[in-house]
Scaffold this motif. Structure first.
Motif, short mmCIF file in Angstrom:
data_model
loop_
_atom_site.label_atom_id
_atom_site.label_comp_id
_atom_site.label_asym_id
_atom_site.label_seq_id
_atom_site.Cartn_x
_atom_site.Cartn_y
_atom_site.Cartn_z
N LEU A 153 0.83 -1.20 0.00
CA LEU A 153 0.00 0.00 0.00
C LEU A 153 0.87 1.25 0.00
O LEU A 153 0.44 2.32 0.43
N GLY A 154 2.08 1.12 -0.52
CA GLY A 154 3.00 2.26 -0.56
C GLY A 154 2.55 3.38 -1.47
O GLY A 154 3.12 4.48 -1.43
N CYS A 155 1.52 3.12 -2.29
CA CYS A 155 0.98 4.18 -3.14
C CYS A 155 0.21 5.23 -2.34
O CYS A 155 -0.08 6.32 -2.85
N PHE A 156 -0.12 4.90 -1.09
CA PHE A 156 -0.78 5.87 -0.21
C PHE A 156 0.29 6.70 0.50
O PHE A 156 1.16 6.14 1.17
N LEU A 159 0.31 10.26 5.22
CA LEU A 159 -0.83 10.78 5.97
C LEU A 159 -2.18 10.40 5.36
O LEU A 159 -3.22 10.74 5.92
N SER A 160 -2.16 9.73 4.24
CA SER A 160 -3.39 9.24 3.63
C SER A 160 -3.67 7.81 4.13
O SER A 160 -2.78 7.14 4.64
N ARG A 161 -4.89 7.37 3.94
CA ARG A 161 -5.26 6.03 4.41
C ARG A 161 -6.20 5.35 3.43
O ARG A 161 -6.95 5.99 2.69
N LEU A 162 -6.16 4.02 3.47
CA LEU A 162 -7.21 3.20 2.88
C LEU A 162 -8.17 2.87 4.02
O LEU A 162 -7.82 2.11 4.93
N VAL A 163 -9.34 3.44 4.00
CA VAL A 163 -10.35 3.20 5.04
C VAL A 163 -11.20 2.02 4.60
O VAL A 163 -11.74 2.01 3.48
N VAL A 164 -11.32 1.03 5.47
CA VAL A 164 -12.03 -0.21 5.14
C VAL A 164 -13.21 -0.37 6.10
O VAL A 164 -13.03 -0.36 7.33
N ALA A 165 -14.40 -0.52 5.54
CA ALA A 165 -15.60 -0.68 6.36
C ALA A 165 -16.34 -1.94 5.97
O ALA A 165 -16.28 -2.39 4.82
N GLY A 166 -17.02 -2.55 6.95
CA GLY A 166 -17.80 -3.76 6.69
C GLY A 166 -17.10 -5.00 7.18
O GLY A 166 -15.99 -4.97 7.72
N ARG A 188 -1.00 2.11 6.70
CA ARG A 188 -1.84 2.84 5.74
C ARG A 188 -3.31 2.44 5.85
O ARG A 188 -4.14 2.94 5.10
N LEU A 189 -3.63 1.54 6.77
CA LEU A 189 -5.01 1.10 6.95
C LEU A 189 -5.72 1.87 8.05
O LEU A 189 -5.13 2.23 9.07
#
Length: 315
Positions: A153-156, A159-166, A188-189
């Motif tokens: 996930l180094g493309c984030f 200070l950005s995040r991949l937000v995961v819901a569910g 990054r999560l």
């Protein structure tokens, strides 16, 4: 069980084939012989289940898969009305001998976030642009997730995040916890797990964009319809856009066929200004209204009435 069945039933709509024998049994009762049987599924089930078993290295499931195949063929053929969600599935059903398959694409119920919810979640979520992935714990939603991103996930940006819901959240965490760059990936999560409808509406409204890292599966995905409807950026695999290929021409929609492309699209989107919601009367707004349930299912009542009429014996 019979005591819980309404006295008057006009239509039984079976979603996925598992309860089809029960529907047929009910119709076989004297009081329900005139019931109309409708069958629809989000997927052609046998190849989907086969793909899941292959990913889990299950090698003794052929008898089960044959039973699934026979059951869904039976349901599709015996139904008074059979529904598909993509043209690909409609073609398969037609090849089985089903006549007049009704194509009704997947859609969504529009959401409306309240101001208090927006304010609350803005405090909880990253200040820098972030992307959202919402999904259930259905295996295609997380199988090969790390591979879609090339293991990183180094493309984030930091200070950005991949937000995961569910329900998928815990599975994404498990997959990345054991990845080669686990420390970077977990940093990054931002995991939210399951949310109420109110909270989910706020989170979807605040997202800078959506990601759809779905490498395989069948049918079409409601999560894709939600992402498109948002008017925000959407980055997805080719498989994620099954049934929604007509939206790929929209400027905010990005399709990525490999990890390098996925990374590039994510970096570009996170560096781009936030998109404004489409205004009523614009082409973008009207196009997105086409994936609301009200529009997607508009033909269903008419088709049911026609099927009921066709069943009435002519004098």
């Amino acid at each position: 069980m019979l005591r819980n069945i309404p006295i008057n039933i006009d239509v039984i709509h079976v979603e996925q084939p598992w309860l089809w024998p029960l529907a047929v049994k009910i119709k076989g009762l004297r009081a329900y012989t005139s019931v109309l049987l409708v069958y629809g599924s989000q997927n052609i089930e046998e190849p989907l289940k086969r793909g899941i078993f292959d990913n889990y290295n299950v090698d003794d499931a052929e008898d089960f898969l044959n039973e699934v195949n026979n059951l869904e063929r039976r349901a599709a053929r015996e139904a008074d009305l059979t529904i598909a969600v993509t043209q690909e599935e409609a073609d398969v059903l037609t090849s089985w001998g089903v006549r007049d398959v009704l194509l009704l694409p997947n859609g969504i119920e529009p959401w409306h976030a309240d101001i208090d919810g927006i304010t609350e979640w803005r405090r909880k979520l990253p200040e820098d642009p972030w992307l959202l992935y919402i999904a259930s714990a259905h295996p295609p939603n997380f199988t090969n997730f790390a591979q879609v991103f090339g293991g990183s996930l180094g493309c984030f940006p930091p200070l950005s995040r991949l937000v995961v819901a569910g329900g998928v959240a815990e599975h994404i965490y498990a997959a990345l916890q054991h990845s080669r760059w686990s420390s970077l990936n977990l940093s990054r999560l931002h995991l939210l797990s399951k949310l109420s409808d109110r909270d989910l509406a706020a989170v979807k409204s605040l997202a800078h964009g959506f990601v759809l890292p779905i490498p395989f599966g069948g049918g079409s995905n409601i999560k894709t319809a939600e992402a498109i409807y948002s008017g925000s950026y959407v980055i997805g695999t080719k498989a994620a856009f099954r049934g929604f290929e007509g939206f790929l021409s929209l400027p905010e929609i990005r399709s990525a066929d490999n990890p390098k492309s996925f990374h590039r699209q994510i970096r570009e989107v996170l560096a781009s200004p936030r998109r404004s919601a489409p205004l009523p009367g614009t082409i973008g707004f009207d196009q997105r209204q086409s994936i609301t349930w009200a529009r997607c299912l508009a033909q269903l009542p008419v088709a049911v009435e026609k099927a009921k009429y066709d069943k009435v014996p002519s004098e």
